[in-house]
Design an enzyme around this catalytic site. Structure first.
Site, short mmCIF file in Angstrom:
data_model
loop_
_atom_site.label_atom_id
_atom_site.label_comp_id
_atom_site.label_asym_id
_atom_site.label_seq_id
_atom_site.Cartn_x
_atom_site.Cartn_y
_atom_site.Cartn_z
N ASP A 179 -80.11 -73.72 -133.48
CA ASP A 179 -80.35 -74.29 -132.28
C ASP A 179 -78.57 -73.92 -131.24
O ASP A 179 -77.99 -73.30 -131.95
CB ASP A 179 -80.47 -75.35 -133.16
CG ASP A 179 -82.04 -75.72 -133.37
OD1 ASP A 179 -83.07 -74.75 -132.89
OD2 ASP A 179 -81.51 -76.74 -133.66
N1 URA Z 1 -83.55 -75.20 -137.93
C1 URA Z 1 -82.83 -76.33 -137.03
O1 URA Z 1 -83.33 -77.02 -137.00
N2 URA Z 1 -81.82 -75.42 -136.35
C2 URA Z 1 -81.34 -74.36 -136.71
O2 URA Z 1 -80.66 -74.19 -135.27
C3 URA Z 1 -82.26 -73.40 -137.94
C4 URA Z 1 -82.74 -74.01 -138.41
#
Ligand code: URA
Length: 240
Positions: free
Chosen positions: A106
């Site tokens: 993310d």
């Molecule tokens: N899970 C999440 O919620 N965010 C990420 O960036 C990676 C795995």
């Protein structure tokens, strides 16, 4: 025919920076075929020239594999008209035309991301059938309930009813509100949603490992380096 400048060839194939490669060439540590080559811009025909660095043969690899320590605020994409992407962080010495991130983090997440131009490698890494586990360190907005280890171990059920594959919750520190989790799939916001399912919010998320590969702690956020040949094979579960 794949032709490279000598310093670029050494940097990409030996997994060092362009300036380190350039210094090594100027210092006479690089031999091309039977001759020490001190000209950093000498042309190397990757398939036919034999290059030696400190006496060791430098093998040519068609693809590049890069480990990046992703900072927050950067997109896991190849390009974006407005936002900085993980590919924008790769220095010229490691740049290849079709570089893309093998898997996503993310925008607000940090840590290990692999960039490559090898589609098959990416598929092997990401295919849910391969069950490659990823390790995340998380900071939470509260203490982890006693039931969470079992719930994650059985497969957490997300808010929309999606059932996750079994995951491992460990290193729980309820004084500091942090923990580690290993998952072997990559649903959208999966780690955050798994913690939501036990009543918690993730306020910091760092990916520390993908399968047997750990983030090189020598890489500051925003820095990257080429994976070593043995690290690529390690990820593929093969012998070099
Ligand atoms: N899970 C999440 O919620 N965010 C990420 O960036 C990676 C795995």
């Amino acid at each position: 025919m794949a032709v490279f400048r000598l310093d670029r060839f050494i940097a990409t194939q030996a997994g060092i920076s362009r300036s380190e490669a350039s210094s090594a060439v100027k210092a006479g540590r690089v031999r091309v075929n039977n001759k020490t080559e001190k000209n950093v811009s000498a042309k190397i025909d990757a398939e036919n020239d034999r290059v030696f660095f400190d006496g060791n043969p430098v093998e040519y690899s068609e693809f590049v594999y890069i480990m990046l320590n992703k900072p927050a605020g950067v997109l896991s994409a190849s390009r974006d008209p407005k936002m900085k992407t993980v590919v924008d962080l790769v220095p010229d010495s490691l740049r290849r035309k079709n570089l893309f991130p093998a898997g996503r983090l993310d925008r607000d997440s940090v840590g290990l991301i692999i960039l490559t131009d090898d589609g098959q490698f990416c598929h092997r890494l990401l295919s849910p059938k391969k069950h490659v586990y990823k390790t995340y360190f998380v900071r939470l907005d509260g203490a982890v309930p006693d039931s969470a280890e079992r719930i994650f171990g059985d497969g957490a059920v997300l808010e929309d009813g999606t059932k996750c594959l079994p995951a491992r919750l460990f290193d729980i520190d309820n004084d500091k509100y942090c923990a580690r989790v290993q998952i072997c799939e990559g649903k959208f916001h999966q780690v955050k949603r798994m913690f939501n399912s036990v009543g918690l919010n993730v306020i910091y998320l760092k990916r520390e490992g993908i399968g047997p590969l750990s983030l090189d702690e020598g890489l500051a956020e925003g820095q990257c380096r080429a994976l070593k040949r043995e690290e690529v094979y390690l990820m593929l579960g093969e012998n070099p």
